[in-house]
Design a protein around this motif. Structure first.
Motif, PDB file in Angstrom:
ATOM      1  N   VAL A 199       0.840  -1.194   0.000  1.00 46.80           N
ATOM      2  CA  VAL A 199       0.000   0.000   0.000  1.00 46.80           C
ATOM      3  C   VAL A 199       0.880   1.250   0.000  1.00 46.80           C
ATOM      4  O   VAL A 199       0.613   2.220  -0.723  1.00 46.80           O
ATOM      5  CB  VAL A 199      -0.942   0.005   1.221  1.00 46.80           C
ATOM      6  CG1 VAL A 199      -1.573   1.385   1.408  1.00 46.80           C
ATOM      7  CG2 VAL A 199      -2.034  -1.034   1.056  1.00 46.80           C
ATOM      8  N   SER A 200       1.951   1.216   0.793  1.00 48.23           N
ATOM      9  CA  SER A 200       2.839   2.374   0.889  1.00 48.23           C
ATOM     10  C   SER A 200       3.651   2.587  -0.380  1.00 48.23           C
ATOM     11  O   SER A 200       3.785   3.722  -0.857  1.00 48.23           O
ATOM     12  CB  SER A 200       3.790   2.205   2.082  1.00 48.23           C
ATOM     13  OG  SER A 200       3.072   2.090   3.282  1.00 48.23           O
ATOM     14  N   ILE A 201       4.180   1.485  -0.949  1.00 53.62           N
ATOM     15  CA  ILE A 201       5.071   1.613  -2.112  1.00 53.62           C
ATOM     16  C   ILE A 201       4.279   1.698  -3.413  1.00 53.62           C
ATOM     17  O   ILE A 201       4.281   2.726  -4.100  1.00 53.62           O
ATOM     18  CB  ILE A 201       6.061   0.433  -2.165  1.00 53.62           C
ATOM     19  CG1 ILE A 201       6.965   0.425  -0.921  1.00 53.62           C
ATOM     20  CG2 ILE A 201       6.926   0.516  -3.426  1.00 53.62           C
ATOM     21  CD1 ILE A 201       7.894  -0.762  -0.843  1.00 53.62           C
ATOM     22  N   ALA A 202       3.588   0.593  -3.761  1.00 55.19           N
ATOM     23  CA  ALA A 202       2.845   0.552  -5.027  1.00 55.19           C
ATOM     24  C   ALA A 202       1.686   1.544  -5.032  1.00 55.19           C
ATOM     25  O   ALA A 202       1.484   2.291  -5.998  1.00 55.19           O
ATOM     26  CB  ALA A 202       2.334  -0.862  -5.284  1.00 55.19           C
ATOM     27  N   GLY A 203       0.925   1.553  -3.919  1.00 57.23           N
ATOM     28  CA  GLY A 203      -0.192   2.489  -3.832  1.00 57.23           C
ATOM     29  C   GLY A 203       0.259   3.933  -3.867  1.00 57.23           C
ATOM     30  O   GLY A 203      -0.378   4.777  -4.506  1.00 57.23           O
ATOM     31  N   GLY A 204       1.372   4.212  -3.189  1.00 55.50           N
ATOM     32  CA  GLY A 204       1.912   5.566  -3.202  1.00 55.50           C
ATOM     33  C   GLY A 204       2.334   6.002  -4.591  1.00 55.50           C
ATOM     34  O   GLY A 204       2.035   7.126  -5.023  1.00 55.50           O
ATOM     35  N   LEU A 205       3.006   5.106  -5.318  1.00 55.23           N
ATOM     36  CA  LEU A 205       3.440   5.418  -6.683  1.00 55.23           C
ATOM     37  C   LEU A 205       2.243   5.660  -7.599  1.00 55.23           C
ATOM     38  O   LEU A 205       2.267   6.562  -8.444  1.00 55.23           O
ATOM     39  CB  LEU A 205       4.290   4.275  -7.237  1.00 55.23           C
ATOM     40  CG  LEU A 205       5.729   4.169  -6.709  1.00 55.23           C
ATOM     41  CD1 LEU A 205       6.388   2.902  -7.229  1.00 55.23           C
ATOM     42  CD2 LEU A 205       6.542   5.398  -7.124  1.00 55.23           C
ATOM     43  N   MET A 206       1.202   4.837  -7.443  1.00 54.71           N
ATOM     44  CA  MET A 206       0.021   4.962  -8.291  1.00 54.71           C
ATOM     45  C   MET A 206      -0.734   6.270  -8.035  1.00 54.71           C
ATOM     46  O   MET A 206      -1.478   6.749  -8.896  1.00 54.71           O
ATOM     47  CB  MET A 206      -0.928   3.781  -8.066  1.00 54.71           C
ATOM     48  CG  MET A 206      -0.388   2.468  -8.560  1.00 54.71           C
ATOM     49  SD  MET A 206      -0.218   2.376 -10.348  1.00 54.71           S
ATOM     50  CE  MET A 206      -1.923   2.275 -10.836  1.00 54.71           C
ATOM     51  N   SER A 207      -0.566   6.844  -6.857  1.00 55.21           N
ATOM     52  CA  SER A 207      -1.207   8.120  -6.552  1.00 55.21           C
ATOM     53  C   SER A 207      -0.295   9.297  -6.884  1.00 55.21           C
ATOM     54  O   SER A 207      -0.735  10.306  -7.439  1.00 55.21           O
ATOM     55  CB  SER A 207      -1.598   8.191  -5.074  1.00 55.21           C
ATOM     56  OG  SER A 207      -2.527   7.190  -4.751  1.00 55.21           O
ATOM     57  N   ILE A 208       1.000   9.141  -6.548  1.00 53.55           N
ATOM     58  CA  ILE A 208       1.947  10.246  -6.722  1.00 53.55           C
ATOM     59  C   ILE A 208       2.276  10.495  -8.184  1.00 53.55           C
ATOM     60  O   ILE A 208       2.401  11.648  -8.618  1.00 53.55           O
ATOM     61  CB  ILE A 208       3.229   9.963  -5.917  1.00 53.55           C
ATOM     62  CG1 ILE A 208       2.918  10.006  -4.416  1.00 53.55           C
ATOM     63  CG2 ILE A 208       4.321  10.977  -6.258  1.00 53.55           C
ATOM     64  CD1 ILE A 208       4.064   9.551  -3.535  1.00 53.55           C
ATOM     65  N   ALA A 209       2.406   9.423  -8.985  1.00 52.32           N
ATOM     66  CA  ALA A 209       2.790   9.581 -10.395  1.00 52.32           C
ATOM     67  C   ALA A 209       1.791  10.439 -11.171  1.00 52.32           C
ATOM     68  O   ALA A 209       2.185  11.422 -11.820  1.00 52.32           O
ATOM     69  CB  ALA A 209       2.969   8.211 -11.043  1.00 52.32           C
ATOM     70  N   PRO A 210       0.476  10.122 -11.145  1.00 56.09           N
ATOM     71  CA  PRO A 210      -0.467  10.994 -11.854  1.00 56.09           C
ATOM     72  C   PRO A 210      -0.523  12.411 -11.282  1.00 56.09           C
ATOM     73  O   PRO A 210      -0.618  13.376 -12.037  1.00 56.09           O
ATOM     74  CB  PRO A 210      -1.818  10.283 -11.660  1.00 56.09           C
ATOM     75  CG  PRO A 210      -1.481   8.891 -11.327  1.00 56.09           C
ATOM     76  CD  PRO A 210      -0.203   8.949 -10.573  1.00 56.09           C
ATOM     77  N   PHE A 211      -0.459  12.505  -9.943  1.00 53.34           N
ATOM     78  CA  PHE A 211      -0.515  13.818  -9.307  1.00 53.34           C
ATOM     79  C   PHE A 211       0.687  14.672  -9.705  1.00 53.34           C
ATOM     80  O   PHE A 211       0.569  15.881  -9.935  1.00 53.34           O
ATOM     81  CB  PHE A 211      -0.575  13.667  -7.787  1.00 53.34           C
ATOM     82  CG  PHE A 211      -0.797  14.960  -7.054  1.00 53.34           C
ATOM     83  CD1 PHE A 211      -2.044  15.567  -7.075  1.00 53.34           C
ATOM     84  CD2 PHE A 211       0.233  15.562  -6.347  1.00 53.34           C
ATOM     85  CE1 PHE A 211      -2.258  16.762  -6.401  1.00 53.34           C
ATOM     86  CE2 PHE A 211       0.029  16.754  -5.679  1.00 53.34           C
ATOM     87  CZ  PHE A 211      -1.219  17.360  -5.706  1.00 53.34           C
ATOM     88  N   THR A 212       1.858  14.026  -9.804  1.00 49.30           N
ATOM     89  CA  THR A 212       3.062  14.737 -10.238  1.00 49.30           C
ATOM     90  C   THR A 212       2.916  15.213 -11.672  1.00 49.30           C
ATOM     91  O   THR A 212       3.298  16.339 -12.014  1.00 49.30           O
ATOM     92  CB  THR A 212       4.305  13.827 -10.115  1.00 49.30           C
ATOM     93  OG1 THR A 212       4.440  13.393  -8.756  1.00 49.30           O
ATOM     94  CG2 THR A 212       5.566  14.562 -10.543  1.00 49.30           C
ATOM     95  N   CYS A 213       2.373  14.351 -12.519  1.00 45.92           N
ATOM     96  CA  CYS A 213       2.144  14.715 -13.918  1.00 45.92           C
ATOM     97  C   CYS A 213       1.212  15.919 -14.019  1.00 45.92           C
ATOM     98  O   CYS A 213       1.455  16.844 -14.812  1.00 45.92           O
ATOM     99  CB  CYS A 213       1.572  13.525 -14.679  1.00 45.92           C
ATOM    100  SG  CYS A 213       1.224  13.851 -16.422  1.00 45.92           S
TER     101      CYS A 213
END
Length: 314
Positions: A199-213
């Motif tokens: 949840v912390s790693i994969a879930g974080g990436l899945m939320s942060i990547a679009p938000f960063t974009c």
């Protein structure tokens, strides 16, 4: 703990948002109304885009996909809650719960990915207007949507497979109206370290990547807008981004408050924020785009008039 002495859970109990029957009646009526408006509003958006050739552009292609996802997103949680209320039961089977988790994770992530793709589309339209048609080709649009679906489904599959490895004992009451992943993890009597880590790693990436974009796209957009020579040009550029920014604020504001922290700190108070992005956001998206977009208002007007004429002729 000796697993031989445990009773394996075969179903969960969805306790809803309130323990009082009077409040549940009010919530049932409210959720039914919101669900019907969500389906009707998003279907209107899809039909308007499909029937109006002027809206056959990348921005509206992504919007039609977002409306389709919003319909599915609402349909995986609200109908079960409504049916349970009508039947007077609160149960959901283990298989149904895991299925709900899979599609919940898929649709919540595809929402974020589509919002990021729409932000990139706005960046190209404002910062590279002369090359827009060349960059945002139909093949690229389909590719971006397809990749988003593949990534989000693989991510949902990962979390669901990890979830089915957990053991659930005597406690099976979920203080929510659907199988929220965090609420389910808290019920497990087995070690949830791997689940928490993913949840912390994969879930974080899945939320942060679009938000960063989205953040980077709008950083370029605003820096480019400031170079416009006229106030009218700035106002026109901002008007094309206003609807999208409102949707992003609704969606990520609630998600960051609930899922970007350990599941052990998840509490009943977070259900309010969860309702915002599972029920309210799909509801308001059609209104945000139809009320703030002249082209969309025109297409909806044509669609309604056309259907009215056909009804009158028949």
């Amino acid at each position: 703990m000796d697993r031989d002495n445990q009773t394996t859970v075969t179903e969960f109990l969805l306790l809803g948002l309130s323990g009082q029957s009077e409040q549940e009646e009010v919530l049932f009526g409210l959720f039914l109304w919101m669900y019907l408006v969500t389906i009707f509003g998003n279907l209107l958006i899809i039909l308007a885009i499909t029937c109006d050739s002027h809206l056959h552009t990348p921005m509206y292609f992504f919007l039609a996909n977002l409306s389709s996802v919003d319909i599915c997103f609402s349909s995986i949680t609200i109908p079960k809650m409504l049916v349970n209320h009508i039947l007077g039961c609160k149960s959901i089977s283990y298989v149904e719960c895991m299925t709900q988790i899979y599609f919940f994770i898929t649709f919540i992530n595809i929402d974020g990915f589509l919002l990021s793709v729409m932000a990139y589309d706005r960046y190209v339209a404002i910062c590279c207007p002369l090359h827009y048609t060349m960059i945002m080709r139909p093949t690229l649009c389909v590719f971006l949507v397809t990749v988003s679906w593949v990534i989000t489904n693989l991510h949902a599959l990962l979390h669901t497979l990890l979830m089915v490895q957990l053991t659930f004992c005597s406690s099976n009451a979920i203080h929510h109206f659907f199988c929220d992943p965090y609420a389910i993890i808290k019920l497990s009597c087995s070690d949830t370290f791997i689940n928490e880590l993913m949840v912390s790693i994969a879930g974080g990436l899945m939320s942060i990547a679009p938000f960063t974009c989205i953040t980077v796209s709008y950083a370029y957009i605003f820096s480019n807008i400031l170079k416009f020579p006229s106030i009218q040009g700035i106002r026109k550029a901002l008007s094309t981004c206003g609807s999208h920014l409102t949707m992003v604020s609704f969606f990520y504001g609630a998600i960051l408050g609930v899922y970007m922290r350990p599941s052990s700190s998840y509490s009943g108070q977070d259900t309010v924020a969860t309702v915002i992005f599972t029920v309210v956001t799909p509801l308001v998206n059609p209104f945000i785009y139809s009320l703030r977009n002249h082209d969309m208002k025109g297409a909806l007007r044509k669609l309604i008039l056309r259907s009215g004429i056909r009804k009158f002729q028949s």
